[in-house]
Design an enzyme around this catalytic site. Structure first.
Site, short mmCIF file in Angstrom:
data_model
loop_
_atom_site.label_atom_id
_atom_site.label_comp_id
_atom_site.label_asym_id
_atom_site.label_seq_id
_atom_site.Cartn_x
_atom_site.Cartn_y
_atom_site.Cartn_z
N LYS A 91 0.87 -1.18 0.00
CA LYS A 91 0.00 0.00 0.00
C LYS A 91 0.91 1.22 0.00
CE LYS A 91 -4.47 1.08 0.34
NZ LYS A 91 -5.61 0.38 -0.25
N GLY A 191 -21.08 6.01 3.28
CA GLY A 191 -20.05 6.40 2.32
C GLY A 191 -20.52 6.09 0.92
N VAL A 192 -20.90 7.14 0.19
CA VAL A 192 -21.36 6.93 -1.19
C VAL A 192 -20.39 7.59 -2.16
CG1 VAL A 192 -23.78 6.38 -0.87
CG2 VAL A 192 -23.09 8.77 -0.79
N GLY A 193 -19.13 7.17 -2.04
CA GLY A 193 -18.11 7.58 -3.00
C GLY A 193 -18.16 6.62 -4.18
N VAL A 195 -17.21 3.44 -4.62
CA VAL A 195 -17.77 2.10 -4.40
C VAL A 195 -19.22 2.20 -3.93
CG1 VAL A 195 -17.59 -0.03 -3.05
CG2 VAL A 195 -15.52 1.13 -3.82
P1 NAD Z 1 -14.12 7.38 -2.13
O1 NAD Z 1 -13.12 8.33 -1.61
O2 NAD Z 1 -14.56 7.49 -3.55
O3 NAD Z 1 -15.44 7.44 -1.24
C1 NAD Z 1 -15.43 7.48 0.13
C2 NAD Z 1 -16.67 8.25 0.56
O4 NAD Z 1 -16.76 8.20 1.98
C3 NAD Z 1 -16.64 9.73 0.16
O5 NAD Z 1 -17.85 10.08 -0.47
C4 NAD Z 1 -16.46 10.44 1.49
O6 NAD Z 1 -17.10 11.71 1.52
C5 NAD Z 1 -17.13 9.48 2.44
N1 NAD Z 1 -16.69 9.59 3.83
C6 NAD Z 1 -15.48 9.92 4.32
N2 NAD Z 1 -15.49 9.89 5.66
C7 NAD Z 1 -16.75 9.53 6.01
C8 NAD Z 1 -17.37 9.31 7.25
N3 NAD Z 1 -16.72 9.45 8.40
N4 NAD Z 1 -18.67 8.93 7.25
C9 NAD Z 1 -19.34 8.77 6.09
N5 NAD Z 1 -18.81 8.98 4.88
C10 NAD Z 1 -17.51 9.34 4.85
O7 NAD Z 1 -13.54 5.92 -1.81
P2 NAD Z 1 -13.99 4.54 -2.45
O8 NAD Z 1 -13.07 4.21 -3.56
O9 NAD Z 1 -15.45 4.53 -2.66
O10 NAD Z 1 -13.60 3.54 -1.26
C11 NAD Z 1 -14.40 3.45 -0.10
C12 NAD Z 1 -13.75 2.48 0.88
O11 NAD Z 1 -13.63 1.19 0.27
C13 NAD Z 1 -12.32 2.85 1.30
O12 NAD Z 1 -12.10 2.42 2.64
C14 NAD Z 1 -11.45 2.06 0.36
O13 NAD Z 1 -10.18 1.81 0.89
C15 NAD Z 1 -12.26 0.78 0.27
N6 NAD Z 1 -12.02 0.03 -0.95
C16 NAD Z 1 -12.19 0.63 -2.15
C17 NAD Z 1 -11.98 -0.11 -3.31
C18 NAD Z 1 -12.20 0.49 -4.68
O14 NAD Z 1 -12.23 -0.27 -5.65
N7 NAD Z 1 -12.35 1.79 -4.79
C19 NAD Z 1 -11.58 -1.45 -3.22
C20 NAD Z 1 -11.45 -2.03 -1.96
C21 NAD Z 1 -11.66 -1.28 -0.83
#
Ligand code: NAD
Length: 374
Positions: A91, A191-193, A195
């Site tokens: 990482k 968390g609606v980013g 994923v």
């Molecule tokens: P992202 O940054 O696109 O989305 C994260 C979302 O969480 C954002 O909208 C942010 O505003 C929100 N957030 C941050 N802090 C928060 C809180 N305290 N409460 C509620 N919402 C909050 O990230 P992502 O790519 O969607 O990944 C989300 C999680 O999944 C991360 O932990 C990441 O490590 C994990 N993950 C992602 C992937 C991937 O393919 N993107 C794969 C495996 C694991």
């Protein structure tokens, strides 16, 4: 050159650093001109090159950044092992606020440092980095995954991760309510980013009732506008009565404070390291909440990436089929937990460690061509 004993003293304070012990390599990169400060942690390359995303975020202290990158890198070793991939665990973190610190120079400098690791570490997108960043990194090094499909890559891994969560939910459903269907079930997505919003789309399409929470109002508004889902405050999201809580933001949502407040049957989400401490796994079991270990159900993205590096060209259908295998992997983990009388988290660790040991053992047989990559 310091004498041996002096060198030993000089290094005291680095090797015993919390989180670093047991790692193959933890490298610090600094470039004053571009402002880059980055750390790459390689936990294990026993199964293959260390694969793991680059997280770009500010940290209160450098020690916090080291602890975070090490915890995440170790998780990647276990994620790849349990998923049957030939990748090790790594990482990276870039220290800084991506909104103000990101620049072409910084990312290209970072890419050149990755290149210097000569393939021991393969990067990917993570919180704070984007596919455009990966495309930029690709201009300096081949050791990057998830670049745009136009550049021969598999693109943003997030839709694949969400697809994998859906597979995990089928197993959760079979165990929790006796059906792999989520139709009519209530899922709270925190968390609606990248994923989370892709998951919401699947859930709504499959007839689930969905509630969302996010610290970013714009992210919530976008999901509501597209899918008309319910919204709840972040502070109380974990306590909403539902079938499944799906943490898809940052880690440590499940802890001694939040677990007694849970009103869900199961937890299944993508956020890395959802348990604040190992004891939280037992707390969940004692509370009667089925926990789908995050490193098992969030593997869709890396399975997708591994498909990119098979050397036969990326094929989305093949990748998607392989990701659906998370349903069976999670069932194996739950079975092992039942058989051993341990929590799913401990069982998943055991499944992963058994595979690492078994594969490491085969490496005593010498082969005449270079070791295969991912
Ligand atoms: P992202 O940054 O696109 O989305 C994260 C979302 O969480 C954002 O909208 C942010 O505003 C929100 N957030 C941050 N802090 C928060 C809180 N305290 N409460 C509620 N919402 C909050 O990230 P992502 O790519 O969607 O990944 C989300 C999680 O999944 C991360 O932990 C990441 O490590 C994990 N993950 C992602 C992937 C991937 O393919 N993107 C794969 C495996 C694991």
């Amino acid at each position: 050159m310091p004498r041996g004993d002096e060198r030993g003293r000089a290094l005291t304070g680095v090797f015993p650093h919390a989180g670093v012990e047991g790692f193959e390599q933890v490298s610090f990169f600094h470039d004053a001109r571009s402002g880059l400060r980055a750390i790459i942690a390689i936990h294990s390359t026993v199964l293959g090159p260390a694969l793991g995303g680059t997280r770009f975020r500010p940290y209160d202290t450098e020690a916090d950044a080291v602890a975070d990158v090490c915890r995440l890198a170790r998780g990647m070793t276990y994620k790849h092992a349990v998923s049957g991939l030939d990748c090790g665990g790594g990482k990276a973190v870039i220290l800084g606020d991506p909104r103000t610190t990101r620049s072409e120079a910084l990312l290209r400098t970072y890419a050149r440092f990755i290149d210097g690791l000569a393939g021991r570490y393969l990067t990917a997108e993570d919180v704070g980095t984007t596919q455009a960043d990966m495309d930029l990194i690709r201009r300096e090094t081949p050791y990057v995954t998830g670049v745009s499909e136009s550049l021969g890559g598999s693109g943003d891994p997030s839709p694949a991760t969400a697809w994998g969560l859906l597979a995990g939910l089928r197993t959760v459903g079979a165990r929790s309510w006796g059906s792999s269907s989520i139709e009519g079930r209530h899922v709270v997505v925190v968390g609606v980013g990248k994923v989370g919003r892709a998951l919401v789309e699947h859930l709504v399409a499959d007839g689930a009732k969905v509630t969302v929470a996010d610290v970013d109002r714009a992210a919530v508004d976008a999901v509501v506008a597209s899918h008309g889902v319910d919204v709840v405050d972040v502070a109380g999201a974990h306590a909403v009565e539902c079938d499944v809580l799906s943490p898809c933001a940052l880690g440590a949502l499940l802890n001694a404070r939040t677990i007694p407040e849970l009103r869900c049957s199961a937890v299944c989400g993508s956020a890395n390291n959802q348990l604040e401490e190992p004891a939280d796994g037992q707390r969940l079991a004692d509370a009667g909440v089925l926990f789908a270990p995050d490193f098992v159900v969030s593997a869709g993205g890396v399975i997708n990436i591994a498909e990119e590096r098979t050397g036969r060209g990326y094929d989305r259908d093949r990748a998607w089929q392989r990701i659906a295998g998370i349903e069976a992997t999670l069932a194996t983990v739950f079975d092992r937990a039942d058989a051993d009388g341990v929590t799913p988290e401990v069982a998943a660790d055991r499944v992963a460690e058994a595979r690492i040991d078994a594969v490491a053992d085969t490496r005593r047989i010498r082969i005449s061509r270079p070791e295969p990559t991912v």
